[in-house]
Design an enzyme around this catalytic site. Sequence first.
Site, PDB file in Angstrom:
ATOM      1  N   PRO A 148       0.838  -1.200   0.000  1.00 55.24           N
ATOM      2  CA  PRO A 148       0.000   0.000   0.000  1.00 55.24           C
ATOM      3  C   PRO A 148       0.873   1.251   0.000  1.00 55.24           C
ATOM      4  O   PRO A 148       1.833   1.333   0.774  1.00 55.24           O
ATOM      5  CB  PRO A 148      -0.787  -0.118   1.315  1.00 55.24           C
TER       6      PRO A 148
ATOM      7  N   VAL B  89       0.280   5.549  -0.267  1.00 53.62           N
ATOM      8  CA  VAL B  89      -0.542   6.737  -0.462  1.00 53.62           C
ATOM      9  C   VAL B  89      -0.056   7.496  -1.692  1.00 53.62           C
ATOM     10  O   VAL B  89       1.152   7.593  -1.938  1.00 53.62           O
ATOM     11  CB  VAL B  89      -0.464   7.635   0.808  1.00 53.62           C
TER      12      VAL B  89
ATOM     13  N   GLU C 201      -3.634   3.589   1.503  1.00 55.34           N
ATOM     14  CA  GLU C 201      -4.486   3.634   2.695  1.00 55.34           C
ATOM     15  C   GLU C 201      -5.595   4.669   2.475  1.00 55.34           C
ATOM     16  O   GLU C 201      -5.315   5.804   2.081  1.00 55.34           O
ATOM     17  CB  GLU C 201      -3.667   4.040   3.923  1.00 55.34           C
TER      18      GLU C 201
ATOM     19  N   GLN D  49      -6.820  -1.306   1.611  1.00 52.81           N
ATOM     20  CA  GLN D  49      -6.263  -1.005   2.931  1.00 52.81           C
ATOM     21  C   GLN D  49      -6.945   0.236   3.504  1.00 52.81           C
ATOM     22  O   GLN D  49      -7.031   1.271   2.836  1.00 52.81           O
ATOM     23  CB  GLN D  49      -4.758  -0.739   2.886  1.00 52.81           C
TER      24      GLN D  49
ATOM     25  N   CYS E  50       1.551   2.841   9.779  1.00 57.70           N
ATOM     26  CA  CYS E  50       1.895   4.204   9.355  1.00 57.70           C
ATOM     27  C   CYS E  50       2.283   5.076  10.551  1.00 57.70           C
ATOM     28  O   CYS E  50       1.493   5.266  11.469  1.00 57.70           O
ATOM     29  CB  CYS E  50       0.720   4.830   8.601  1.00 57.70           C
TER      30      CYS E  50
ATOM     31  N   LYS F 119      -1.516  -4.941   8.508  1.00 53.15           N
ATOM     32  CA  LYS F 119      -0.092  -4.720   8.209  1.00 53.15           C
ATOM     33  C   LYS F 119       0.524  -4.023   9.409  1.00 53.15           C
ATOM     34  O   LYS F 119       0.063  -2.943   9.809  1.00 53.15           O
ATOM     35  CB  LYS F 119       0.036  -3.868   6.947  1.00 53.15           C
TER      36      LYS F 119
ATOM     37  N   HIS G 162       6.478  -5.188   8.377  1.00 54.07           N
ATOM     38  CA  HIS G 162       7.567  -4.320   7.921  1.00 54.07           C
ATOM     39  C   HIS G 162       8.628  -4.353   9.021  1.00 54.07           C
ATOM     40  O   HIS G 162       8.315  -4.075  10.182  1.00 54.07           O
ATOM     41  CB  HIS G 162       6.977  -2.917   7.710  1.00 54.07           C
TER      42      HIS G 162
ATOM     43  N   ASN H  60       8.008  -7.463   4.434  1.00 56.89           N
ATOM     44  CA  ASN H  60       8.066  -6.151   3.795  1.00 56.89           C
ATOM     45  C   ASN H  60       9.244  -5.328   4.346  1.00 56.89           C
ATOM     46  O   ASN H  60       9.740  -5.594   5.421  1.00 56.89           O
ATOM     47  CB  ASN H  60       6.728  -5.423   4.056  1.00 56.89           C
ATOM     48  N   GLY H  61       9.662  -4.354   3.553  1.00 55.68           N
ATOM     49  CA  GLY H  61      10.642  -3.386   4.042  1.00 55.68           C
ATOM     50  C   GLY H  61      11.997  -3.467   3.371  1.00 55.68           C
ATOM     51  O   GLY H  61      12.943  -2.821   3.807  1.00 55.68           O
TER      52      GLY H  61
HETATM   53  C1  FNR Z   1       4.148   3.973   2.119  1.00 58.81           C
HETATM   54  N1  FNR Z   1       3.812   3.010   3.074  1.00 58.81           N
HETATM   55  C2  FNR Z   1       2.490   2.804   3.422  1.00 58.81           C
HETATM   56  N2  FNR Z   1       2.144   1.786   4.257  1.00 58.81           N
HETATM   57  C3  FNR Z   1       0.860   1.503   4.514  1.00 58.81           C
HETATM   58  O1  FNR Z   1       0.569   0.550   5.252  1.00 58.81           O
HETATM   59  N3  FNR Z   1      -0.140   2.266   3.954  1.00 58.81           N
HETATM   60  C4  FNR Z   1       0.136   3.320   3.118  1.00 58.81           C
HETATM   61  O2  FNR Z   1      -0.788   3.961   2.599  1.00 58.81           O
HETATM   62  C5  FNR Z   1       1.490   3.631   2.872  1.00 58.81           C
HETATM   63  N4  FNR Z   1       1.840   4.711   2.067  1.00 58.81           N
HETATM   64  C6  FNR Z   1       3.139   4.835   1.621  1.00 58.81           C
HETATM   65  C7  FNR Z   1       3.447   5.797   0.640  1.00 58.81           C
HETATM   66  C8  FNR Z   1       4.725   5.863   0.127  1.00 58.81           C
HETATM   67  C9  FNR Z   1       5.027   6.859  -0.950  1.00 58.81           C
HETATM   68  C10 FNR Z   1       5.726   4.991   0.611  1.00 58.81           C
HETATM   69  C11 FNR Z   1       7.146   5.046   0.070  1.00 58.81           C
HETATM   70  C12 FNR Z   1       5.447   4.080   1.598  1.00 58.81           C
HETATM   71  C13 FNR Z   1       4.823   2.040   3.542  1.00 58.81           C
HETATM   72  C14 FNR Z   1       4.993   0.907   2.535  1.00 58.81           C
HETATM   73  O3  FNR Z   1       3.809   0.179   2.335  1.00 58.81           O
HETATM   74  C15 FNR Z   1       6.091  -0.074   3.005  1.00 58.81           C
HETATM   75  O4  FNR Z   1       5.730  -0.614   4.242  1.00 58.81           O
HETATM   76  C16 FNR Z   1       7.447   0.618   3.158  1.00 58.81           C
HETATM   77  O5  FNR Z   1       7.737   1.448   2.050  1.00 58.81           O
HETATM   78  C17 FNR Z   1       8.560  -0.416   3.319  1.00 58.81           C
HETATM   79  O6  FNR Z   1       8.567  -1.316   2.238  1.00 58.81           O
HETATM   80  P1  FNR Z   1       9.584  -1.155   0.997  1.00 58.81           P
HETATM   81  O7  FNR Z   1       9.360   0.204   0.419  1.00 58.81           O
HETATM   82  O8  FNR Z   1      10.975  -1.266   1.582  1.00 58.81           O
HETATM   83  O9  FNR Z   1       9.262  -2.262   0.059  1.00 58.81           O
END
Ligand code: FNR
Length: 334
Positions: A13, A15, A38, A81, A110, A149, A177, A208-209
Site C-alpha cells: 500500500p 498513499v 491507505e 487497505q 503508518c 499490516k 515491515h 516487507n521493508g
Molecule cells: C508507504 N507506506 C504505506 N504503508 C501503509 O501501510 N499504507 C500506506 O498507505 C502507505 N503509504 C506509503 C506511501 C509511500 C510513498 C511509501 C514510500 C510508503 C509504507 C509501505 O507500504 C512499506 O511498508 C514501506 O515502504 C517499506 O517497504 P519497501 O518500500 O521497503 O518495500
Amino acid sequence: MNNFYANKIALAPMVKAGRTPLRCLSLDYGADLVYTEEIIDVKLLQSKRIVNDILNTVDYMYDEEIVLRVAKEEKSKLVLQIGTNNAENAVGVLKKLEHDIAAIDINMGCPKPFSISGGMGAFLLSKPDTVKEILTSLVAVAKIPVSCKIRVLDTTDQTREFVKMIESTGICAFGVHGRRREERPSHPNRIDEITEVVRQASIPVIANGHSSVIKEYSDIETFRQETNASSVMIGRRALSNPSVFRKEGILSMEEDIHNFLDKACIYDESYTQTKYVVQRILGSQQEFDPRGRDTVSAANVQEICKAWNKEDKFNECRDYRRRHSLKRRNSIEE
Ligand code: FNR
C-alpha cells in the site's frame, strides 16, 4: 480464504501511488496481489458508489474526488487497505465495499503524525484491545479475507505477544515491515525479526521493508527465502521501477513510464497523481533528462503525455470517453 495471501508477491500500500494505474500495471508485470493506498474509513463511508460503464470501473466518489476506482481487471486481486481506529467504521466499510474488492487490510504501520493523532496506523500497535475488537468484528462478518499490516515492535517479546493476539482474532494473514515505529527507510530492515515472526506464525506472513536492497525480481525471491515468509510485499522499488514484478527482468525507465502513462490515460487518472508516479520513476533523472524537466513543468496530464510522446494515447482515451458519454446522454434523452 487463507490461501488468498499465501505464496504471493504484492504491491505494498502506498498513499498517492497505489491507485488504479500503478496497481493494474503491477498486475500486468506479474504481481499477484495489489494493495490500494491507505484510505481513511470515514472517507469511504461518506463516499458515493458509482458504476462507471465507460471505464469499466466502480468508483467511490467524495464530492468531485475519486477516493477509490476499482477496475474490472484488478478486482479479484485487490486488497483495500483502510485507516481506522474503531470496529464500527471498519465493519461499515467492509459491508459497503465487500462486493467490489477481494480482501480488506487494516493499516497498523503508518507512523505519520496524521495517523498517530487520529489513533490509526502505528498508534494501534500500542492499543491491543482496540486492534482485537476491530479484527474480531471484521472476521465475524467478512465474506472476504481480512488482514493487517504491522511493523515490528520495540522488542521481540512485544512483537511476539502482538502477533499472537492478532492471530487469535481469526485473520487470514498479516504483513510485517521490519522497522520500528520511529525508524525511517534509511534504517536497515530487521530481517532477523521478520524471520522470527514467520517462525512463530501459523498463518501466511507477508514480509516487507526490503526495497533498498531489491533491484529486480530475483531479489524478491531472495528476500522471501531469507525470511522464510510465505509472501512478500514491495513498496518503494515498485514505485521507482514498477517492472520489478517482471520475472523476465526490469524494463528501462522510459518503458516503465510509457506503460504507466497508458494506464493513467485508460483510467483517466488525475494530474497530481499521474505526475507524482512519473516523477518517482524518474528519480534523479527529473533534472537531467529533458523529458523529466518537461514532466516537472507540465500543467496537466496531456502535457506529461506530450513530454513522453504519448499524446496519441491521451487523445485516443479522451475521445473514447467523450464519444461514450455523449452516446449515454443521447440514450438517456431518447
Ligand atoms: C508507504 N507506506 C504505506 N504503508 C501503509 O501501510 N499504507 C500506506 O498507505 C502507505 N503509504 C506509503 C506511501 C509511500 C510513498 C511509501 C514510500 C510508503 C509504507 C509501505 O507500504 C512499506 O511498508 C514501506 O515502504 C517499506 O517497504 P519497501 O518500500 O521497503 O518495500
